[in-house]
Design a protein around this motif. Structure first.
Motif, short mmCIF file in Angstrom:
data_model
loop_
_atom_site.label_atom_id
_atom_site.label_comp_id
_atom_site.label_asym_id
_atom_site.label_seq_id
_atom_site.Cartn_x
_atom_site.Cartn_y
_atom_site.Cartn_z
N ILE A 275 0.85 -1.19 0.00
CA ILE A 275 0.00 0.00 0.00
C ILE A 275 0.89 1.24 0.00
N PRO A 276 0.64 2.20 -0.90
CA PRO A 276 1.45 3.42 -0.96
C PRO A 276 1.41 4.18 0.37
N GLU A 277 2.52 4.79 0.72
CA GLU A 277 2.64 5.50 1.98
C GLU A 277 1.63 6.63 2.10
N GLY A 278 1.34 7.30 0.99
CA GLY A 278 0.37 8.41 1.04
C GLY A 278 -1.00 7.95 1.52
N ARG A 279 -1.45 6.83 1.02
CA ARG A 279 -2.74 6.30 1.46
C ARG A 279 -2.70 5.87 2.92
N LEU A 280 -1.61 5.25 3.33
CA LEU A 280 -1.46 4.86 4.73
C LEU A 280 -1.50 6.08 5.65
N HIS A 281 -0.86 7.16 5.20
CA HIS A 281 -0.82 8.40 6.00
C HIS A 281 -2.24 8.95 6.20
N ILE A 282 -3.03 8.97 5.13
CA ILE A 282 -4.39 9.49 5.24
C ILE A 282 -5.22 8.65 6.20
N GLU A 283 -5.07 7.34 6.15
CA GLU A 283 -5.85 6.49 7.06
C GLU A 283 -5.39 6.63 8.50
N ARG A 284 -4.09 6.88 8.70
CA ARG A 284 -3.62 7.15 10.06
C ARG A 284 -4.23 8.44 10.60
N LEU A 285 -4.34 9.44 9.74
CA LEU A 285 -4.97 10.69 10.17
C LEU A 285 -6.45 10.48 10.50
N ARG A 286 -7.12 9.65 9.70
CA ARG A 286 -8.53 9.35 9.98
C ARG A 286 -8.69 8.69 11.34
N ASP A 303 -8.08 18.48 9.72
CA ASP A 303 -7.37 17.49 10.52
C ASP A 303 -7.21 16.15 9.78
N LEU A 304 -7.83 16.05 8.63
CA LEU A 304 -7.86 14.76 7.93
C LEU A 304 -6.94 14.70 6.71
#
Length: 305
Positions: A275-286, A303-304
């Motif tokens: 999974i690309p890091e960018g997508r992982l980052h967004i889900e961590r923010l969620r 904040d998201l």
């Protein structure tokens, strides 16, 4: 939101469909817990029987309000008239079944209008006052195990309960900063006359795509409800969940096999890939945003990302 213990004695609860079935089971539990009741009803006989039970138990009388939960104007009028409310229980609903591929617009409009629209109308009418009085409180949205489990005869009913589930889970984050807890309550089989809903179809929704009701078949279906849980037990478990500030209140224990299958099926459906890091980052923010909201912090779109 943390699971802090809270005391609702002396508070006021507004319960839709609160004079029979699960609604009255909740009403009885809250009354025995020291709460003042405002109960909505459609039939005078149900109102009178509820009043009689409270009197027989030596409990304070409830206030009764005639209300169709699909009537937004009446809902707003009631909210303006009844005064301060601390607990809102959106309970009223209809249990109507039929093959989803044969459903008409009238079938969708009636079932969704009551089961989901009635919840919406309760929230829009009462949340402003509950936030304004600043004393905290609780919202209980009554769904069903159909909020998790689908079936071939319950498509629209299931859709309405899935909708209530999603709305409730999101609302919990929104109301935490106001000290208002939110619970999704999903009962299983309960000893009520919910199976008679199909016999009470309003004239305005008469153009059904389902076959005409077969009274004998419906009565046979109704025998299943004789095996159901006592509504008062459902009510007591609901009150316990409110006190513990649980986001999810499950009253019946016989669904472990179903939840295990849902869990495993969901996991198996996830692609096994990098999974690309960018997508992982967004889900961590969620996830972080949800955690912050549950702890009573306001979370915005900024904040998201």
């Amino acid at each position: 939101m943390t699971d802090d213990k809270r005391n609702f004695a002396g508070k006021t609860a507004f319960i839709t469909g609160g004079v029979n079935g699960i609604g009255f089971g909740i009403a009885r539990a809250l009354a025995m817990g020291g709460m003042d009741l405002i109960l909505t009803y459609r039939k005078g006989q149900d109102r009178d029987e509820a009043a009689g039970w409270l009197a027989d138990q030596g409990l304070p009388p409830a206030r009764f309000v005639h209300l169709d939960v699909t009537d937004r104007d009446r809902f707003a009028q009631v909210a303006a008239e009844v005064g301060k409310v601390h607990v809102l229980v959106n309970n009223a609903g209809v249990s109507v079944f039929g093959p989803t591929d044969e459903a008409s617009y009238a079938d969708y409009d009636w079932i969704m209008g009551v089961n989901f629209g009635g919840v919406v109308n309760g929230l829009v009418s009462f949340l402003p006052g509950m936030k304004a009085h600043g004393e905290g409180g609780h919202v209980v949205n009554v769904a069903s195990m159909a909020a998790y489990l689908s079936g071939p005869q319950a498509g629209i009913y299931t859709a309405s309960k899935f909708a209530v589930r999603g709305l409730t889970e999101s609302l919990r984050y929104n109301l935490a900063p106001h000290g208002i807890g939110v619970s999704l309550m999903c009962p299983g089989l309960t000893r009520t006359n919910a199976w008679t809903s199909a016999l009470k179809r309003p004239d305005g929704f008469g153009d059904s795509g389902f076959a005409p009701v077969d009274a004998g078949e419906l009565e046979q279906f109704g025998t299943a409800f004789d095996f159901g849980m006592d509504p008062l037990e459902v009510g007591r478990k609901t009150l316990a969940g409110m006190i513990a500030n649980k986001g999810l209140i499950l009253t019946h224990g016989e669904f472990a096999e179903d939840f295990a299958e849902i869990y495993q099926t969901s996991l198996n459906a996830l692609p096994q890939e990098e999974i690309p890091e960018g997508r992982l980052h967004i889900e961590r923010l969620r996830r972080a945003g949800n955690k912050a909201a549950s702890q009573g912090n306001l979370v915005g779109l900024n904040d998201l990302t």
